[in-house]
Design a protein around this motif. Structure first.
Motif, PDB file in Angstrom:
ATOM      1  N   GLY A 195       0.820  -1.199   0.000  1.00 28.89           N
ATOM      2  CA  GLY A 195       0.000   0.000   0.000  1.00 28.89           C
ATOM      3  C   GLY A 195       0.860   1.257   0.000  1.00 28.89           C
ATOM      4  N   PHE A 196       0.220   2.416  -0.025  1.00 23.33           N
ATOM      5  CA  PHE A 196       0.938   3.684  -0.130  1.00 23.33           C
ATOM      6  C   PHE A 196       1.835   3.938   1.087  1.00 23.33           C
ATOM      7  N   HIS A 197       1.307   3.682   2.291  1.00 25.25           N
ATOM      8  CA  HIS A 197       2.112   3.894   3.494  1.00 25.25           C
ATOM      9  C   HIS A 197       3.280   2.919   3.537  1.00 25.25           C
ATOM     10  N   PHE A 198       3.043   1.676   3.169  1.00 25.55           N
ATOM     11  CA  PHE A 198       4.093   0.665   3.136  1.00 25.55           C
ATOM     12  C   PHE A 198       5.197   1.080   2.162  1.00 25.55           C
ATOM     13  N   GLU A 199       4.785   1.525   0.991  1.00 29.33           N
ATOM     14  CA  GLU A 199       5.745   1.955  -0.029  1.00 29.33           C
ATOM     15  C   GLU A 199       6.586   3.127   0.472  1.00 29.33           C
ATOM     16  N   GLU A 200       5.935   4.104   1.085  1.00 27.77           N
ATOM     17  CA  GLU A 200       6.645   5.283   1.587  1.00 27.77           C
ATOM     18  C   GLU A 200       7.615   4.911   2.711  1.00 27.77           C
ATOM     19  N   SER A 201       7.177   4.023   3.601  1.00 23.92           N
ATOM     20  CA  SER A 201       8.026   3.623   4.727  1.00 23.92           C
ATOM     21  C   SER A 201       9.243   2.849   4.242  1.00 23.92           C
ATOM     22  N   GLN A 202       9.069   1.994   3.257  1.00 22.98           N
ATOM     23  CA  GLN A 202      10.208   1.247   2.722  1.00 22.98           C
ATOM     24  C   GLN A 202      11.211   2.197   2.066  1.00 22.98           C
TER      25      GLN A 202
END
Length: 588
Positions: A189-196
């Motif tokens: 998801g978007f948050h997962f992508e940003e955190s990675q």
């Protein structure tokens, strides 16, 4: 909105057609009312700082550390994965989507939910019952144990899994890892992508000088990660419980109750490494040391603050010192300095004084960062589908990249593909294999024999086939899958390779009248492959002639006259081979 914020840990299901019946043993679920709220500014628990301070640093402060930059090979723990941002919107049509989130970061889910809602509403009216939240999964022992049956129940009828729970990616859970076995597409998801993306920035020394402010306890367990940071940074600031361990190792007076007695040697090793690499360091965060810290970090272009700054587990109040550090970082972030704050407590301090112009990046769960800096793979990341990390340069791969392409999935030792390449110079041949040693061996054979129309790639074709082949300049005329290895001891992994996503990608990219060749020495495996292609072939496939009932519907002979190594082994021992050939219809 209150219902959302009260979730402990949950998953969100989006569905286009009808209400989703969750397993009866799951906790009572609550329906999302369709209103996407704004990100909530959480007021967190306060911290306190106490104790004496001491400044210890290298004699020279010019910071001429020659630590090498972190390259991509050192970031293998974070592979390039498929994301919701890149996922084809049309593939979401009439699909059931499961989204995983976590209690403390439920507000981060809104971006992914809003995107999915918008996608669904572009095709059909979205009803209130089309979004379902499951809560309290962490209360189930099956969730913590990554129980296969529990994962299967969670993902029952689910087509696409979206993981937006990056904070749990260091754990092996049913709702983040187990469910990926049963969904045909698993993406971030978007948050997962940003955190990675932020996690990669932590490891990369892309901007220098780079300083790390390090807090928290358990230095022994974090020693490997601290060595990693010391090799990347020009400066280290030790705060909280971490500072006491460094002070104790240096022979300074420290309260007995605050010493982790097994950490002394490892703390000395870190100090010695910093000294050897000419890395300056400060110890402790007391009120008098604030000016020293400010001077220490002011000329740096990148700063990471990781771990709590408190000295006592029962501390409840934010101190003047911690607030001042947060204010200091806020100001630096507005002056072209990359600032990353890691850990729930540190993030809470920063949020309370966050200015409108602040560009501070935050990762709330420090455990994920520590595990990554230790060099460990994150199960929640590796469980997601891999997107191909680089574009294939077809002009460098083949002498004539416009020729029709033949792809062998699971190419093994490559004997079939190499012999086919020798016989058919008018075609290009590509082997996709997940075993690195076999790929290296095959490429050695390609170079030694001077073959210009054969190539092998190290990849998991299940999730990368579409992204690789879609960029090929010529036509895809043949795909073969020969003798995949079934693991009958692990039923949940038995059919892991041939999934719906791979079948659909093959059918979509295959040219009309193109062929699909399948074979196995195990009839159940061959039958399963046949059923999967018929089920997900979108009505575009038909069996070619020569597969009559007298052979049980199987091809009697290998139509190419070239055998794979395993096929040759089976024939020599007198065993049967179960073969079939599909052709893509020219008329739908």
């Amino acid at each position: 909105m209150g219902q959302l914020l009260n979730l402990l840990q949950g998953s969100v299901f989006l569905k286009n057609l009808s209400f989703y019946d969750c397993p009866k043993f799951l906790p009572q679920s609550c329906l999302y009312n369709g209103n996407i709220g704004q990100n909530q500014k959480h007021q967190g628990a306060q911290l306190s700082l106490q104790g004496s301070w001491e400044v210890v640093h290298h004699e020279e402060s010019s910071f001429k550390c020659e630590a090498k930059f972190c390259d991509e090979e050192e970031l293998d723990g974070l592979p390039h994965i498929q994301t919701l941002r890149e996922f084809p919107k049309e593939d979401l049509l009439e699909k059931i989507v499961m989204v995983s989130c976590h209690q403390f970061f439920i507000y981060t889910l809104f971006h992914s939910i809003a995107f999915l809602v918008a996608c669904h509403q572009s095709w059909t009216a979205l009803r209130k019952q089309d979004i379902l939240l499951l809560q309290n999964l962490s209360d189930f022992k099956e969730e913590i144990a990554n129980c296969s049956k529990f994962s299967e129940l969670l993902s029952s009828e689910v087509d696409i899994f979206v993981n937006d729970s990056f904070s749990q990616s260091h754990k092996v859970l049913s709702s983040t890892v187990g469910v990926t076995r049963f969904c045909y597409a698993c993406i971030a998801g978007f948050h997962f992508e940003e955190s990675q993306h932020l996690l990669k920035k932590v490891a990369k020394a892309s901007r220098r000088p780079y300083v790390a402010i390090i807090g928290g306890g358990n230095l022994c367990d974090k020693a490997t990660a601290l060595h990693f940071l010391a090799s990347r940074c020009e400066g280290l600031v030790f705060v909280g419980m971490m500072s006491f361990q460094i002070m104790h190792a240096l022979g300074l007076s420290v309260p007995f109750s605050l010493v982790e007695h097994k950490s002394c040697k490892k703390a000395l090793d870190i100090v010695q490494l910093a000294h050897d690499m000419n890395v300056g360091y400060l110890v402790d965060l007391g009120p008098v040391s604030l000016h020293e810290i400010g001077s220490f970090v002011s000329n740096h272009k990148k700063i990471i603050w990781i771990g709590p700054v408190k000295f006592n587990a029962s501390s409840q109040y934010i101190t003047y010192g911690a607030s001042k550090v947060a204010e200091m970082l806020d100001q630096l972030s507005q002056s072209n300095c990359d600032v990353i704050v890691v850990g729930n407590m540190a993030c809470q301090v920063v949020r309370q004084g966050w200015s409108a112009l602040s560009t501070i990046n935050m990762i709330e769960n420090a455990s994920v960062v520590w595990e990554f800096l230790k060099g460990r793979k994150l199960p929640g990341v590796t469980a997601l589908d891999r997107a191909y990390p680089f574009e294939v340069k077809w002009k460098d791969t083949y002498s004539d990249p416009s020729q029709p392409l033949v792809v062998d999935i699971g190419s093994g030792n490559g004997l079939f593909l190499l012999e086919m390449a020798r016989r058919r110079k008018d075609l290009n041949f590509l082997g996709l294999e997940i075993n690195e040693k076999l790929v290296r061996r095959c490429m050695d054979s390609v170079h030694q024999s001077g073959i210009k129309n054969g190539y092998f790639l190290l990849t998991n074709a299940t999730s990368t086939f579409r992204s690789i082949i879609s960029n090929y300049p010529g036509e895809l005329v043949l795909v073969s899958i020969q003798c995949p290895n079934p693991d009958f001891n692990k039923p949940e992994n038995r059919w892991r390779m041939l999934q719906r996503s791979l079948v659909e990608a093959i059918v979509d990219l295959l040219t009309y009248d193109g062929k699909i060749f399948l074979q196995s020495d195990i009839e159940a495996v061959a039958m399963r492959m046949k059923e999967e292609f018929l089920k997900y072939g979108k009505g575009k496939l038909h069996l070619v002639h020569g597969q009559g009932n007298d052979q049980g519907g199987w091809l009697e002979q290998n139509p190419f006259g070239v055998r794979s190594d395993w096929e040759q082994h089976v024939i020599e021992r007198g065993g049967p081979m179960y073969r079939l050939m599909f052709s893509k219809s020219t008329v739908i």
